[in-house]
Scaffold this motif. Sequence first.
Motif, PDB file in Angstrom:
ATOM      1  N   PRO A   1       0.839  -1.213   0.000  1.00  0.00           N
ATOM      2  CA  PRO A   1       0.000   0.000   0.000  1.00  0.00           C
ATOM      3  C   PRO A   1       0.869   1.256   0.000  1.00  0.00           C
ATOM      4  N   GLY A   2       0.446   2.263  -0.759  1.00  0.00           N
ATOM      5  CA  GLY A   2       1.198   3.503  -0.899  1.00  0.00           C
ATOM      6  C   GLY A   2       2.050   3.536  -2.154  1.00  0.00           C
ATOM      7  N   ALA A   3       2.156   2.403  -2.865  1.00  0.00           N
ATOM      8  CA  ALA A   3       2.943   2.348  -4.095  1.00  0.00           C
ATOM      9  C   ALA A   3       2.072   2.684  -5.301  1.00  0.00           C
TER      10      ALA A   3
ATOM     11  N   CYS B   1       1.356   2.239  -9.410  1.00  0.00           N
ATOM     12  CA  CYS B   1       1.590   1.225 -10.431  1.00  0.00           C
ATOM     13  C   CYS B   1       0.758   1.521 -11.674  1.00  0.00           C
ATOM     14  N   LEU B   2       1.151   0.881 -12.775  1.00  0.00           N
ATOM     15  CA  LEU B   2       0.377   0.903 -14.010  1.00  0.00           C
ATOM     16  C   LEU B   2      -0.252  -0.471 -14.162  1.00  0.00           C
ATOM     17  N   MET B   3      -1.530  -0.495 -14.526  1.00  0.00           N
ATOM     18  CA  MET B   3      -2.227  -1.759 -14.715  1.00  0.00           C
ATOM     19  C   MET B   3      -3.132  -1.671 -15.925  1.00  0.00           C
ATOM     20  N   ALA B   4      -3.462  -2.814 -16.492  1.00  0.00           N
ATOM     21  CA  ALA B   4      -4.301  -2.846 -17.684  1.00  0.00           C
ATOM     22  C   ALA B   4      -5.681  -2.292 -17.349  1.00  0.00           C
ATOM     23  N   GLY B   5      -6.172  -1.402 -18.208  1.00  0.00           N
ATOM     24  CA  GLY B   5      -7.500  -0.815 -18.037  1.00  0.00           C
ATOM     25  C   GLY B   5      -8.306  -0.968 -19.302  1.00  0.00           C
ATOM     26  N   ARG B   6      -9.545  -0.561 -19.249  1.00  0.00           N
ATOM     27  CA  ARG B   6     -10.430  -0.736 -20.404  1.00  0.00           C
ATOM     28  C   ARG B   6     -10.041   0.149 -21.585  1.00  0.00           C
ATOM     29  N   ASP B   7      -9.417   1.296 -21.327  1.00  0.00           N
ATOM     30  CA  ASP B   7      -9.020   2.222 -22.391  1.00  0.00           C
ATOM     31  C   ASP B   7      -7.517   2.435 -22.419  1.00  0.00           C
ATOM     32  N   GLY B   8      -6.756   1.402 -22.097  1.00  0.00           N
ATOM     33  CA  GLY B   8      -5.313   1.546 -22.004  1.00  0.00           C
ATOM     34  C   GLY B   8      -4.884   1.411 -20.561  1.00  0.00           C
ATOM     35  N   PRO B   9      -3.612   1.682 -20.262  1.00  0.00           N
ATOM     36  CA  PRO B   9      -3.143   1.489 -18.890  1.00  0.00           C
ATOM     37  C   PRO B   9      -3.740   2.503 -17.918  1.00  0.00           C
ATOM     38  N   ASP B  10      -4.060   2.027 -16.730  1.00  0.00           N
ATOM     39  CA  ASP B  10      -4.515   2.886 -15.642  1.00  0.00           C
ATOM     40  C   ASP B  10      -3.352   3.124 -14.692  1.00  0.00           C
ATOM     41  N   LEU B  11      -3.225   4.357 -14.244  1.00  0.00           N
ATOM     42  CA  LEU B  11      -2.261   4.711 -13.221  1.00  0.00           C
ATOM     43  C   LEU B  11      -2.994   4.627 -11.896  1.00  0.00           C
ATOM     44  N   ALA B  12      -2.420   3.907 -10.932  1.00  0.00           N
ATOM     45  CA  ALA B  12      -3.124   3.675  -9.673  1.00  0.00           C
ATOM     46  C   ALA B  12      -2.195   3.812  -8.483  1.00  0.00           C
ATOM     47  N   LEU B  13      -2.775   4.216  -7.365  1.00  0.00           N
ATOM     48  CA  LEU B  13      -2.121   4.175  -6.064  1.00  0.00           C
ATOM     49  C   LEU B  13      -2.732   2.988  -5.346  1.00  0.00           C
ATOM     50  N   LEU B  14      -1.896   2.050  -4.894  1.00  0.00           N
ATOM     51  CA  LEU B  14      -2.447   0.915  -4.173  1.00  0.00           C
ATOM     52  C   LEU B  14      -2.800   1.375  -2.766  1.00  0.00           C
ATOM     53  N   VAL B  15      -4.055   1.152  -2.381  1.00  0.00           N
ATOM     54  CA  VAL B  15      -4.535   1.566  -1.068  1.00  0.00           C
ATOM     55  C   VAL B  15      -5.004   0.345  -0.298  1.00  0.00           C
TER      56      VAL B  15
ATOM     57  N   ALA C   1       7.889   6.492  -7.308  1.00  0.00           N
ATOM     58  CA  ALA C   1       6.852   7.438  -7.733  1.00  0.00           C
ATOM     59  C   ALA C   1       6.431   8.333  -6.576  1.00  0.00           C
ATOM     60  N   VAL C   2       6.193   9.598  -6.897  1.00  0.00           N
ATOM     61  CA  VAL C   2       5.815  10.603  -5.903  1.00  0.00           C
ATOM     62  C   VAL C   2       4.581  11.330  -6.397  1.00  0.00           C
ATOM     63  N   ILE C   3       3.616  11.530  -5.515  1.00  0.00           N
ATOM     64  CA  ILE C   3       2.437  12.340  -5.823  1.00  0.00           C
ATOM     65  C   ILE C   3       2.628  13.672  -5.126  1.00  0.00           C
ATOM     66  N   ALA C   4       2.624  14.761  -5.909  1.00  0.00           N
ATOM     67  CA  ALA C   4       2.947  16.078  -5.364  1.00  0.00           C
ATOM     68  C   ALA C   4       1.990  17.129  -5.895  1.00  0.00           C
ATOM     69  N   PRO C   5       1.760  18.196  -5.115  1.00  0.00           N
ATOM     70  CA  PRO C   5       0.908  19.282  -5.604  1.00  0.00           C
ATOM     71  C   PRO C   5       1.560  20.007  -6.769  1.00  0.00           C
ATOM     72  N   SER C   6       0.748  20.446  -7.730  1.00  0.00           N
ATOM     73  CA  SER C   6       1.239  21.225  -8.871  1.00  0.00           C
ATOM     74  C   SER C   6       0.887  22.691  -8.742  1.00  0.00           C
ATOM     75  N   GLY C   7       0.057  23.019  -7.798  1.00  0.00           N
ATOM     76  CA  GLY C   7      -0.379  24.398  -7.622  1.00  0.00           C
ATOM     77  C   GLY C   7      -0.402  24.749  -6.149  1.00  0.00           C
ATOM     78  N   ALA C   8      -0.642  25.994  -5.862  1.00  0.00           N
ATOM     79  CA  ALA C   8      -0.694  26.443  -4.475  1.00  0.00           C
ATOM     80  C   ALA C   8      -1.946  25.911  -3.802  1.00  0.00           C
TER      81      ALA C   8
ATOM     82  N   GLY D   1      -0.979   4.646   1.780  1.00  0.00           N
ATOM     83  CA  GLY D   1      -2.116   4.002   1.145  1.00  0.00           C
ATOM     84  C   GLY D   1      -3.209   3.605   2.108  1.00  0.00           C
ATOM     85  N   LEU D   2      -3.052   3.917   3.382  1.00  0.00           N
ATOM     86  CA  LEU D   2      -4.034   3.501   4.389  1.00  0.00           C
ATOM     87  C   LEU D   2      -5.191   4.481   4.477  1.00  0.00           C
ATOM     88  N   ALA D   3      -6.386   3.947   4.708  1.00  0.00           N
ATOM     89  CA  ALA D   3      -7.560   4.793   4.895  1.00  0.00           C
ATOM     90  C   ALA D   3      -7.368   5.621   6.157  1.00  0.00           C
TER      91      ALA D   3
END
Length: 157
Positions: free
Chosen positions: A19-21, A23-37, A76-83, A122-124
């Motif tokens: 959890p917290g990683a 990943c890319l996984m197969a999706g219906r319209d191409g690869p989905d980008l996901a955070l494992l929670v 991989a890092v999830i970061a803010p793009s704006g203020a 990735g924890l609730a």
Amino acid sequence: MTEGLRIPGRTIRLDRVRPGACCLMAGRDGPDLALLVSREGRPAPLLLNRRSAEGGHLPVRSDLPPDADVLELRGAVIAPSGAPASGRAATSAAALHLGDGRAYLCGRDESGRGALFDVGTGLASAVDPAALPRTRCWRVMVPEAGGVVTLYEAEPA
């Protein structure tokens, strides 16, 4: 130009991703980008590059087989793009919530239940997102060739 881009990662079974990683996984319209929670003790992917039709929320999928192969994105890092923003404009679905040195994302499962997830673990979380500053613009970046490459940048709803 992304022609020669090699995404640093490794193919791994979904049930082996922590959890917290990201990943890319197969999706219906191409690869989905996901955070494992982790929700109610079970792993599930929070889809970062897809919005649900209802309210524009990030979907939490619980219907994937645990032996599905995914590409785990190392570093991989999830970061803010704006203020950070406050008020009504910042209450949109899929905003990145910031507080106590941590970042949180909200997701909604197939039955419509919502949850707030700590991006790092990735924890609730029981944190009230209304009490946190948030930014509608955020991005997922991975290290590449001595710098970082943005894989996905969230657009305001």
